[in-house]
Design an enzyme around this catalytic site. Structure first.
Site, short mmCIF file in Angstrom:
data_model
loop_
_atom_site.label_atom_id
_atom_site.label_comp_id
_atom_site.label_asym_id
_atom_site.label_seq_id
_atom_site.Cartn_x
_atom_site.Cartn_y
_atom_site.Cartn_z
N LYS A 160 1.03 -1.06 0.17
CA LYS A 160 -0.01 0.10 -0.01
C LYS A 160 0.71 1.14 0.14
O LYS A 160 1.54 1.36 0.92
CB LYS A 160 -1.06 -0.13 1.09
N LYS A 207 -1.89 -1.75 -3.87
CA LYS A 207 -2.94 -0.48 -3.72
C LYS A 207 -2.03 0.78 -3.93
O LYS A 207 -1.20 0.94 -3.00
CB LYS A 207 -3.66 -0.45 -2.69
#
Length: 333
Positions: free
Chosen positions: A201, A254
């Site tokens: 992330k 992500k």
């Protein structure tokens, strides 16, 4: 004149031929749809920076859940916005918190729908960070304290599993978070509940609209000390490798669109199911361009999602899921 012996166009000549030799297929079963729930009554609030995406109170949620299932989308990612925030995010692990209440209702309305619970503290803390904040003993600056944060994240995950969540999806990027949550779930009798780790992330500018949707913007500082530097890919492999060792069942990258090389790298190095998150900023850009007539929304969305699948994603979290599912059913892409 010498004519080409090899003619690649032969297999592109008709729609039927193209369909027969297509290497990557995109289907509604590839999608996970984000859903936002809030306290209150009779509210369906559109998020201004994300046209077509809404926050629902629980009394208005059932119709949306049934609509998602009717589109053939097998799973949702559930986000909750509490009515109370404090420094430790206690609403995140409240047995009657907004996510827990919504999960119980959704599993009653649509038991076949896979409910993935986002496991983080940022929506629930008054400071907007993903863990417990303390003053650094040397610098005196506020920072997220990793290990005490793990304890609260474990409590959150166990609470979500007890409410009926099918998958725990920790997004906090604390060191050791997968191992701590795995141990906590197992000790609480939830050894059968899988973990979808937000393994990679990045500290990305693409999250802006989400922070409006979830009311989760940090009140000071940023998240660069715990989310990843966008310049790094070897670090992404180390993060994923750690999560695999700690018991993750699925991995995530992500955001997706600017990080398809990272998606491919994880696909080539790990054999767990891989999820790409087509995040809020990516969605908002397409919607804004389409609203101005600059792009064909349908074609852009399907091409983008196909690119994520081709890069190696097994599943895609996307706000386009319902539209894309409908378009795919109307015609083969």
């Amino acid at each position: 004149m010498t004519h080409p012996l090899v003619r690649h166009r032969r297999l592109r000549r008709t729609s039927a031929l193209r369909s027969m030799v297509r290497e990557t297929l995109l289907t509604p079963s590839d999608f996970i749809y984000p859903v936002y729930v809030v306290h209150g009554e009779n509210k369906v609030e559109e998020i201004s920076s994300m046209p077509g995406v809404f926050r629902y109170t629980l009394d208005r949620l059932e119709a949306e859940i049934r609509d998602i299932a009717a589109h053939g989308i097998p799973s949702i990612m559930l986000f909750g916005i509490p009515d109370h925030k404090d420094e430790h995010g206690t609403s995140a692990y409240d047995a009657n918190g907004i996510v827990q209440q919504a999960t119980r209702l959704i599993k009653r309305w649509a038991p076949e729908l896979v409910v993935m619970a986002d496991t983080c503290l940022c929506q629930f803390t008054d400071h907007g960070h993903c863990g417990v904040v303390h003053q650094h003993p040397r610098t005196g600056e506020a920072e997220v304290d990793n290990d005490p944060s793990l304890e609260l994240l474990v409590r959150t995950a166990v609470s979500q599993a007890e409410a009926g969540a099918d998958v725990i999806a920790p997004s906090n990027m604390m060191d050791g978070f997968v191992g701590a949550i795995r141990a906590g779930l197992d000790e609480a009798g939830h050894a059968d509940i899988p973990i979808l780790s937000y393994s990679v992330k990045y500290a990305s500018a693409y999250y802006g609209p989400f922070r409006e949707a979830a009311n989760s913007a940090p009140q000071y500082g940023d998240r660069k000390a715990y989310q990843m530097d966008p310049a790094n890919i070897r670090e992404a492999l180390r993060e994923a490798d750690t999560d695999v060792a700690e018991g993750a069942d699925m991995l995530m990258v992500k955001p997706a669109l600017a990080y398809l090389d990272v998606v491919r790298a994880l696909k080539e190095n790990f054999d767990l199911p891989l999820v790409a998150y087509n995040v809020s900023g990516e969605y908002a850009m397409v919607k804004a361009a389409a609203a101005n007539g600059w792009v064909d929304e349908r074609k852009i969305v399907l091409e983008t999602l196909l690119g994520m699948k081709r890069a190696g994603a097994d599943l895609i979290i996307t706000y386009h899921a319902k539209d894309a599912a409908r378009w795919l059913k109307e015609e083969r892409f």
